[in-house]
Motif scaffolding. Structure first.
Motif: not given
Length: 188
Positions: A76-80, A88-91, A93-107
């Protein structure tokens, strides 16, 4: 607690190296103490943890790092207060990278993200060799180097121990702790 969860290295390896029984209470104590010390210095259990919940600061960037790796699942990833959708919103990796998708950035806000994820290694066969070696070295030193002694002479033979070996801060130990310690939620 199973031995594979309690110890970060196999007692049989330490026993074989030192010529002791693998159920020797002093050997097990030294290995337990070295494992606890390593866990304390990296600030996480190292072994597998399911569904760990962390609250993170946003980075204002596309990617951020989860505090502990390897990551085995993100459930689960809960934003605000809004649950995001993996793929759709994020992906992640096993290296612990949490990437925002859709040309968006984390706030770029403090404590805006709650992540539920699983991380760590299952037993001795998965724990990286550098962790196991550092823990085995520390346990061996705990069994063989008298505390506070730097030099010892017996029957014409002299042995000198370095302060690092007695304290457990060998180069291998320091490198392993630095590599596996909890990471700040910085950009990936």
């Amino acid at each position: 607690m199973a031995a594979e969860d309690e110890f970060l290295a196999d007692p049989a390896e330490l026993a074989a190296k030192l010529g002791r029984s693998e159920d020797d209470p002093k050997l097990l104590y030294a290995l337990r103490a070295a494992s606890r010390r390593f866990r304390g210095q990296v600030h996480h259990p190292v072994t597998f943890v399911a569904d760990d919940v962390v609250v993170l600061d946003g980075s204002g960037r596309e990617s951020l790092l989860l505090p502990v790796w390897p990551v085995t699942a993100v459930s689960a990833v809960v934003l605000d207060g809004t649950e995001l959708v993996e793929g759709t919103d994020y992906n992640w990796s096993d290296a612990g990278i949490l990437r925002r998708l859709g040309c968006l950035h984390w706030p770029d806000r403090l404590r805006c993200l709650q992540v539920t994820y699983s991380h760590g290694w299952n037993g001795w066969s998965e724990i990286p060799g550098d962790i196991q070696e550092a823990v085995l070295e520390r346990a061996e030193a705990g069994l063989t180097i008298p505390v506070g002694v730097q030099s010892k002479a017996v029957g014409g033979q002299s042995v000198t121990f370095g302060a690092q070996a007695a304290a457990g801060a060998t180069e291998a130990w320091t490198k392993a702790v630095d590599r596996y310690k909890v990471r700040a939620s910085a950009e990936a």
